[in-house]
Design an enzyme around this catalytic site. Structure first.
Site, PDB file in Angstrom:
ATOM      1  N   SER A 159       0.844  -1.187   0.000  1.00 16.28           N
ATOM      2  CA  SER A 159       0.000   0.000   0.000  1.00 16.28           C
ATOM      3  C   SER A 159       0.890   1.252   0.000  1.00 16.28           C
ATOM      4  CB  SER A 159      -0.944  -0.037   1.201  1.00 16.28           C
ATOM      5  OG  SER A 159      -1.989   0.902   1.059  1.00 16.28           O
ATOM      6  N   LYS A 208     -22.583  16.959   7.795  1.00 11.54           N
ATOM      7  CA  LYS A 208     -21.501  17.158   8.765  1.00 11.54           C
ATOM      8  C   LYS A 208     -21.241  15.908   9.599  1.00 11.54           C
ATOM      9  CE  LYS A 208     -18.387  19.892  10.448  1.00 11.54           C
ATOM     10  NZ  LYS A 208     -17.275  20.326   9.592  1.00 11.54           N
TER      11      LYS A 208
END
Length: 288
Positions: free
Chosen positions: A102, A154
């Site tokens: 990764s 949010k």
């Protein structure tokens, strides 16, 4: 070896080829602790600058041992290595130890050559996000979640609220963008070397060093000293460039009191257990 080299007369030192070595090890993230040292640009910039500033050295060797982490920090480290290599006109040899997966593999792409052990783990060219959801647990224990926001998104992916399909799709969209950036970097740095199709290379799988070489993700199999001796001759010497670290990875303020000191140590130990467990889980994904 460096100690004995220091005792040599100056005229004999001229015959030596010194290759600076920088070790990049750990989970890639901002912050960190003594129990889980962070691998990020701030923690390695000094060592990289020093290594590339050795004027007589034709190359810099970088050891990578990382299961990945922050894609931003991974790319920042990659870019700093490439910027310094071009500025100082030096080759970069990347040596994979246990794993360069990764974000760890993204850093490895900074090498002009990538050398791995046959049993190293390489690849995992993908993006992952993980969390837990607790809305049913809150109901069982009689806790009501209260959140007040300005902006309907949010609290996207709040683990204490039911998962929303629109939130998941937004996250996947972000992941696709990051994945595309990673893929473009692999193709640019391994141009002409990749030996498999996109579906094979970029689906998030990881491989041994042997298979990585077959796929074109690795250039050679071997170890650092053997490779460098073969490349630069028997008069090659390595010099480890290590960052300076104090006790617990930092300094304790001079004004700290005994009670504060004890509380600090206790808090650090508690956080350290959590960090150690999380760190073990990250490395454990690759069988380490």
């Amino acid at each position: 070896m460096a100690f004995y080299d220091a005792l040599l007369p100056r005229r004999m030192k001229k015959d030596l080829t010194i290759i600076p070595v920088v070790r990049l090890q750990g989970t890639i993230m901002t912050g960190g602790s003594q129990f889980r040292p962070a691998l990020n640009l701030a923690s390695v910039a000094g060592s990289l600058d020093k290594a590339f500033s050795m004027k007589r050295s034709p190359a810099v060797a970088i050891i990578v041992n990382s299961p990945g982490g922050s894609p931003v920090q991974s790319r920042l480290i990659f870019k700093r290595i490439r910027d310094l290599a071009e500025e100082k006109q030096k080759r970069v040899h990347i040596f994979v130890e246990d794993v360069a997966a990764s974000g760890g593999y993204m850093i490895a792409l900074a090498g002009d050559e990538i050398i791995a052990d046959p049993s190293s783990i390489v690849g995992s060219i993908g993006v992952v996000s993980a969390s837990f959801g607790f809305p049913e647990l809150l109901k069982k224990i009689g806790v009501e979640r209260r959140v007040y926001t300005a902006g309907q998104s949010k609290v996207s992916l709040d683990p204490f609220q039911p998962e929303k399909e629109t939130d998941v799709e937004h996250l996947k969209s972000l992941q696709r963008d990051v994945h595309a950036t990673f893929i473009d970097l692999v193709k640019a740095r391994r141009q002409g070397k990749l030996a498999a199709d996109d579906d094979t290379l970029f689906n998030g799988l990881f491989w041994s060093g042997v298979k990585g070489r077959e796929l074109g993700l690795v250039d050679e199999l071997g170890d650092m000293h053997g490779f460098l001796k073969a490349r630069y001759g028997e008069k090659m010497r390595t010099r480890l460039i290590a960052p300076r670290r104090g006790l617990f990875g930092g300094r304790i303020p001079a004004s700290i009191g005994s009670d504060d000191f004890a509380q600090t140590i206790a808090a650090s130990a508690t956080q350290g257990v959590a960090d150690a467990l999380e760190n073990k889980a990250i490395w454990g994904r690759y069988g380490l």
